[in-house]
Design a protein around this motif. Structure first.
Motif, PDB file in Angstrom:
ATOM      1  N   GLY A  49     -33.750  27.298 -83.992  1.00 49.70           N
ATOM      2  CA  GLY A  49     -33.834  26.430 -82.827  1.00 49.70           C
ATOM      3  C   GLY A  49     -33.009  25.170 -82.918  1.00 49.70           C
ATOM      4  N   LYS A  50     -32.374  24.939 -84.079  1.00 50.82           N
ATOM      5  CA  LYS A  50     -31.531  23.755 -84.260  1.00 50.82           C
ATOM      6  C   LYS A  50     -30.064  24.152 -84.111  1.00 50.82           C
ATOM      7  N   PRO A  51     -29.325  23.514 -83.206  1.00 47.20           N
ATOM      8  CA  PRO A  51     -27.913  23.879 -83.008  1.00 47.20           C
ATOM      9  C   PRO A  51     -27.073  23.621 -84.252  1.00 47.20           C
ATOM     10  N   SER A  52     -26.143  24.512 -84.518  1.00 44.25           N
ATOM     11  CA  SER A  52     -25.137  24.273 -85.555  1.00 44.25           C
ATOM     12  C   SER A  52     -24.233  23.126 -85.116  1.00 44.25           C
ATOM     13  N   ASP A  53     -23.393  22.654 -86.010  1.00 44.57           N
ATOM     14  CA  ASP A  53     -22.485  21.563 -85.670  1.00 44.57           C
ATOM     15  C   ASP A  53     -21.546  21.953 -84.517  1.00 44.57           C
ATOM     16  N   VAL A  54     -21.100  23.219 -84.505  1.00 40.43           N
ATOM     17  CA  VAL A  54     -20.222  23.683 -83.419  1.00 40.43           C
ATOM     18  C   VAL A  54     -20.949  23.625 -82.093  1.00 40.43           C
ATOM     19  N   LEU A  55     -22.168  24.162 -82.048  1.00 39.95           N
ATOM     20  CA  LEU A  55     -22.942  24.164 -80.806  1.00 39.95           C
ATOM     21  C   LEU A  55     -23.340  22.749 -80.404  1.00 39.95           C
ATOM     22  N   LEU A  56     -23.683  21.911 -81.372  1.00 43.37           N
ATOM     23  CA  LEU A  56     -24.072  20.534 -81.067  1.00 43.37           C
ATOM     24  C   LEU A  56     -22.944  19.784 -80.363  1.00 43.37           C
ATOM     25  N   ALA A  57     -21.712  19.970 -80.812  1.00 42.65           N
ATOM     26  CA  ALA A  57     -20.580  19.303 -80.165  1.00 42.65           C
ATOM     27  C   ALA A  57     -20.462  19.730 -78.699  1.00 42.65           C
ATOM     28  N   ARG A  58     -20.686  20.996 -78.425  1.00 41.16           N
ATOM     29  CA  ARG A  58     -20.616  21.492 -77.049  1.00 41.16           C
ATOM     30  C   ARG A  58     -21.746  20.907 -76.201  1.00 41.16           C
ATOM     31  N   LEU A  59     -22.947  20.845 -76.780  1.00 45.24           N
ATOM     32  CA  LEU A  59     -24.089  20.323 -76.036  1.00 45.24           C
ATOM     33  C   LEU A  59     -23.917  18.841 -75.722  1.00 45.24           C
ATOM     34  N   GLU A  60     -23.382  18.089 -76.649  1.00 48.37           N
ATOM     35  CA  GLU A  60     -23.138  16.665 -76.401  1.00 48.37           C
ATOM     36  C   GLU A  60     -22.134  16.478 -75.268  1.00 48.37           C
ATOM     37  N   GLN A  61     -21.123  17.331 -75.216  1.00 49.21           N
ATOM     38  CA  GLN A  61     -20.145  17.262 -74.127  1.00 49.21           C
ATOM     39  C   GLN A  61     -20.804  17.605 -72.788  1.00 49.21           C
ATOM     40  N   ALA A  62     -21.616  18.646 -72.767  1.00 50.87           N
ATOM     41  CA  ALA A  62     -22.297  19.036 -71.532  1.00 50.87           C
ATOM     42  C   ALA A  62     -23.249  17.943 -71.058  1.00 50.87           C
ATOM     43  N   LEU A  63     -23.952  17.336 -71.990  1.00 48.30           N
ATOM     44  CA  LEU A  63     -24.872  16.252 -71.632  1.00 48.30           C
ATOM     45  C   LEU A  63     -24.113  15.090 -71.013  1.00 48.30           C
ATOM     46  N   GLU A  64     -22.964  14.768 -71.548  1.00 51.00           N
ATOM     47  CA  GLU A  64     -22.149  13.691 -70.985  1.00 51.00           C
ATOM     48  C   GLU A  64     -21.726  14.014 -69.555  1.00 51.00           C
ATOM     49  N   LEU A  65     -21.321  15.241 -69.313  1.00 54.92           N
ATOM     50  CA  LEU A  65     -20.923  15.646 -67.967  1.00 54.92           C
ATOM     51  C   LEU A  65     -22.094  15.545 -67.001  1.00 54.92           C
ATOM     52  N   TYR A  66     -23.272  15.960 -67.454  1.00 55.72           N
ATOM     53  CA  TYR A  66     -24.478  15.875 -66.632  1.00 55.72           C
ATOM     54  C   TYR A  66     -24.837  14.421 -66.337  1.00 55.72           C
ATOM     55  N   GLN A  67     -24.803  13.595 -67.364  1.00 55.89           N
ATOM     56  CA  GLN A  67     -25.161  12.180 -67.180  1.00 55.89           C
ATOM     57  C   GLN A  67     -24.153  11.444 -66.304  1.00 55.89           C
ATOM     58  N   ASP A  68     -22.922  11.920 -66.279  1.00 54.17           N
ATOM     59  CA  ASP A  68     -21.899  11.334 -65.407  1.00 54.17           C
ATOM     60  C   ASP A  68     -22.027  11.803 -63.961  1.00 54.17           C
ATOM     61  N   GLY A  69     -23.001  12.651 -63.677  1.00 55.70           N
ATOM     62  CA  GLY A  69     -23.270  13.089 -62.317  1.00 55.70           C
ATOM     63  C   GLY A  69     -22.340  14.166 -61.795  1.00 55.70           C
ATOM     64  N   LEU A  70     -21.696  14.915 -62.696  1.00 54.55           N
ATOM     65  CA  LEU A  70     -20.735  15.930 -62.260  1.00 54.55           C
ATOM     66  C   LEU A  70     -21.394  17.260 -61.928  1.00 54.55           C
ATOM     67  N   THR A  71     -22.675  17.417 -62.257  1.00 56.50           N
ATOM     68  CA  THR A  71     -23.387  18.652 -61.943  1.00 56.50           C
ATOM     69  C   THR A  71     -24.875  18.385 -61.889  1.00 56.50           C
ATOM     70  N   LYS A  72     -25.579  19.266 -61.218  1.00 53.76           N
ATOM     71  CA  LYS A  72     -27.034  19.199 -61.206  1.00 53.76           C
ATOM     72  C   LYS A  72     -27.640  20.185 -62.192  1.00 53.76           C
ATOM     73  N   TYR A  73     -26.876  21.238 -62.517  1.00 57.61           N
ATOM     74  CA  TYR A  73     -27.414  22.296 -63.363  1.00 57.61           C
ATOM     75  C   TYR A  73     -26.532  22.546 -64.588  1.00 57.61           C
ATOM     76  N   ILE A  74     -27.177  22.782 -65.719  1.00 56.43           N
ATOM     77  CA  ILE A  74     -26.491  23.205 -66.934  1.00 56.43           C
ATOM     78  C   ILE A  74     -26.956  24.617 -67.268  1.00 56.43           C
ATOM     79  N   VAL A  75     -26.005  25.509 -67.478  1.00 57.20           N
ATOM     80  CA  VAL A  75     -26.315  26.888 -67.857  1.00 57.20           C
ATOM     81  C   VAL A  75     -25.963  27.059 -69.334  1.00 57.20           C
TER      82      VAL A  75
END
Length: 203
Positions: A49-75
């Motif tokens: 259940g803990k993301p690897s370093d590769v996956l963590l980098a992707r999740l941090e990027q997605a979170l930034e996009l979400y927080q910047d208001g560029l989407t309502k949904y993350i898949v």
């Protein structure tokens, strides 16, 4: 005459390979972030259940996009290996929920063992929900192939690559992944099948 044909074929082959490698590098350097229906986080390894370093980098990027208001949904996408308690998609959703993203705005798609299978599942889900545009979040070198697959499946897509993590740490690693992705993209364009590069989310 035969010699000219052989030389010509070799030159064309070199141009195709070189041109593809340049496009992989070019797209890797760009960030086409914009308002979209969904942000798609491609899966990578997770550990209980803990993301690897590769996956963590992707999740941090997605979170930034979400927080910047560029989407309502993350898949989030990605299946599980034998013995895993979580799928990659579930581990990603768990991490994003812990960072404050409402659970009903995270959709986990836990099917597909490679990029093509995952993108096909996302495209099917998008058609059902009326989503037509996406930002694909993966590693820089993987971005062109993932974006190409998504567009081929009818989902208008752009790439917003993760800029951190082990895949971008050294020039040697970067060069290795550019070569790898060049071959995988050429294979996909020839066969419309996955190159089956599994194990690090680059399938």
């Amino acid at each position: 005459m035969l010699g000219r044909v052989v030389v010509g074929a070799l030159l064309v082959g070199l141009l195709v390979v070189g041109g593809t490698a340049f496009r992989v590098w070019q797209v890797a350097r760009a960030d086409d972030r914009r308002p979209v229906d969904i942000v798609v986080v491609l899966g990578a390894a997770q550990y209980h259940g803990k993301p690897s370093d590769v996956l963590l980098a992707r999740l941090e990027q997605a979170l930034e996009l979400y927080q910047d208001g560029l989407t309502k949904y993350i898949v989030t996408v990605g299946g599980r290996l034998p013995g895993d308690a979580y799928t990659e998609a579930e581990a990603s959703k768990k991490w994003l929920s812990g960072k404050g993203v409402p659970a009903d705005q995270i959709v986990d798609v836990d099917v597909g063992s490679d990029t093509l299978g995952s993108m096909a599942a996302v495209a099917q889900l998008s058609e059902q929900r009326g989503w037509s545009s996406a930002l694909i979040v993966s590693d820089p070198w993987h971005s062109l192939r993932a974006r190409t697959m998504a567009n081929d499946l009818g989902l208008q897509s752009w790439a917003s690559p993760a800029r951190s993590g082990p895949v971008v740490q050294t020039r040697e690693v970067q060069f290795r992944y550019i070569i790898r992705e060049t071959g995988a993209l050429l294979y996909y364009r020839l066969t419309h099948a996955s190159a089956e590069l599994t194990g690090d989310g680059l399938g």
